[in-house]
Design a protein around this motif. Structure first.
Motif, PDB file in Angstrom:
ATOM      1  N   SER A   1       7.370   0.772  57.401  1.00  0.00           N
ATOM      2  CA  SER A   1       7.868   1.130  58.748  1.00  0.00           C
ATOM      3  C   SER A   1       9.188   1.805  58.738  1.00  0.00           C
ATOM      4  O   SER A   1       9.148   2.484  59.832  1.00  0.00           O
ATOM      5  N   VAL A   2      10.079   1.503  57.794  1.00  0.00           N
ATOM      6  CA  VAL A   2      11.269   2.383  57.660  1.00  0.00           C
ATOM      7  C   VAL A   2      10.962   3.850  57.536  1.00  0.00           C
ATOM      8  O   VAL A   2      11.483   4.545  58.364  1.00  0.00           O
ATOM      9  N   TYR A   3      10.002   4.161  56.777  1.00  0.00           N
ATOM     10  CA  TYR A   3       9.756   5.621  56.523  1.00  0.00           C
ATOM     11  C   TYR A   3       9.048   6.196  57.826  1.00  0.00           C
ATOM     12  O   TYR A   3       9.190   7.109  58.405  1.00  0.00           O
ATOM     13  N   ASN A   4       8.183   5.122  58.422  1.00  0.00           N
ATOM     14  CA  ASN A   4       7.214   5.496  59.470  1.00  0.00           C
ATOM     15  C   ASN A   4       8.031   5.979  60.847  1.00  0.00           C
ATOM     16  O   ASN A   4       7.707   6.840  61.706  1.00  0.00           O
ATOM     17  N   THR A   5       9.007   5.213  60.680  1.00  0.00           N
ATOM     18  CA  THR A   5      10.142   5.673  61.916  1.00  0.00           C
ATOM     19  C   THR A   5      11.097   6.652  61.837  1.00  0.00           C
ATOM     20  O   THR A   5      11.325   7.411  62.619  1.00  0.00           O
ATOM     21  N   VAL A   6      11.699   6.713  60.697  1.00  0.00           N
ATOM     22  CA  VAL A   6      12.786   7.526  60.250  1.00  0.00           C
ATOM     23  C   VAL A   6      12.202   8.928  60.360  1.00  0.00           C
ATOM     24  O   VAL A   6      13.056   9.908  60.613  1.00  0.00           O
TER      25      VAL A   6
ATOM     26  N   PHE B   1      16.563   2.760  49.935  1.00  0.00           N
ATOM     27  CA  PHE B   1      16.390   3.868  50.708  1.00  0.00           C
ATOM     28  C   PHE B   1      17.351   4.176  51.561  1.00  0.00           C
ATOM     29  O   PHE B   1      17.954   5.415  51.751  1.00  0.00           O
ATOM     30  N   THR B   2      18.137   3.039  52.183  1.00  0.00           N
ATOM     31  CA  THR B   2      19.491   3.309  52.847  1.00  0.00           C
ATOM     32  C   THR B   2      20.557   4.285  51.994  1.00  0.00           C
ATOM     33  O   THR B   2      21.144   5.315  52.409  1.00  0.00           O
ATOM     34  N   LYS B   3      20.489   3.875  50.703  1.00  0.00           N
ATOM     35  CA  LYS B   3      21.780   4.704  49.756  1.00  0.00           C
ATOM     36  C   LYS B   3      21.302   6.063  49.753  1.00  0.00           C
ATOM     37  O   LYS B   3      22.076   7.046  49.825  1.00  0.00           O
ATOM     38  N   SER B   4      20.033   6.219  49.527  1.00  0.00           N
ATOM     39  CA  SER B   4      19.340   7.674  49.116  1.00  0.00           C
ATOM     40  C   SER B   4      19.637   8.510  50.232  1.00  0.00           C
ATOM     41  O   SER B   4      19.970   9.813  49.923  1.00  0.00           O
ATOM     42  N   LEU B   5      18.989   7.966  51.366  1.00  0.00           N
ATOM     43  CA  LEU B   5      19.202   8.664  52.745  1.00  0.00           C
ATOM     44  C   LEU B   5      20.616   8.966  52.871  1.00  0.00           C
ATOM     45  O   LEU B   5      21.105  10.244  53.389  1.00  0.00           O
ATOM     46  N   ALA B   6      21.363   8.049  52.759  1.00  0.00           N
ATOM     47  CA  ALA B   6      23.013   8.343  53.017  1.00  0.00           C
ATOM     48  C   ALA B   6      23.486   9.645  52.452  1.00  0.00           C
ATOM     49  O   ALA B   6      24.311  10.152  52.949  1.00  0.00           O
TER      50      ALA B   6
END
Length: 247
Positions: free
Chosen positions: A118-123, A166-171
């Protein structure tokens, strides 16, 4: 400090529990809140009514965010209604606790889909809009279980740990922009999910918490508000709100 007046936020799973507390906190600080729910329609509409009665703006949108098409429609509904999107709080989550020997593929996939995919799906559909904000915020509600593990929670731990990665990589990818990406890792919070834990087990858990109590949903909401208002130089981090249980 960022002025949140007039900013627009989506809170997935925003109608009940921690999500409802986050929704209320943001609305009280001038944010126009899009409350995502899957099955809690009555709670979502009641929360919208309460926010509007108190002078705020809110919209309830039904969407199963584990489905990419529905998640995209949720983002479109927010932007179509308010013309912008500044904050995304990925809070939607479920548990299907089983020891690994008893864990079915269905229970594995469902928890991964709802909590992590869902995190991928929304972001994915939201990022283009959030990137246009002068104070874009992506905040995912992970868990102490994603950091320390939990007996009978391999599916949940994997999903919540995935949110941290996911958070660290996208940041890192967005570090040169005005968008920050962070995770909040609650400990054991007094919600309906924790209420399902047998009383004797819960007593053992509380005994291990240095502050000797469960956390409150409002304390997680304050963490979200802090990252939104004062978090311009905070990105790729885990904000641990757990009473000292995991240090």
């Amino acid at each position: 400090m960022t002025n949140l007046q007039g900013k627009v936020a989506i809170v997935t799973g925003g109608a009940v529990g921690i999500g409802a507390a986050i929704t209320k906190e943001l609305a009280q600080n001038g944010v126009k809140v899009v409350i995502n729910y899957n099955s809690s329609s009555q709670a979502a509409e009641s929360l919208v009514a309460s926010i509007k009665e108190n002078g705020g703006e809110a919209l309830a949108v039904q969407a199963d965010v584990s489905n990419s098409d529905q998640a995209a429609k949720l983002v479109s509904a927010a932007v179509d209604t308010y013309g912008q999107l500044d904050i995304l709080v990925n809070n939607a989550g479920i548990t299907r606790d089983r020891s690994f020997k008893k864990l079915s593929e269905e229970d594995w996939r469902k928890v991964i889909d709802v909590n992590l995919n869902s995190v991928y799906n929304t972001v994915s559909p939201a990022l283009a809009h959030i990137s246009q904000s002068d104070a874009g915020r992506i905040i995912s509600i992970s868990s102490i279980i994603g950091q320390a593990g939990g007996f009978g929670q391999t599916n949940y731990a994997a999903a919540k740990a995935g949110m941290i990665g996911f958070t660290k990589s996208l940041a890192l990818e967005l570090a040169k922009s005005s968008v920050t990406v962070n995770a909040i890792c609650p400990g054991f919070i007094e919600t309906s999910m924790v209420a399902e834990i047998p009383e004797n087990v819960l007593e053992q858990i509380v005994a291990k918490i240095p502050q000797k109590r469960l956390g409150q949903a409002e304390e997680i909401a304050k963490g979200v508000l802090f990252l939104c208002k004062d978090g311009a130089y905070i990105t790729g981090q885990q904000l641990n709100i757990n009473g000292g249980l995991y240090m």
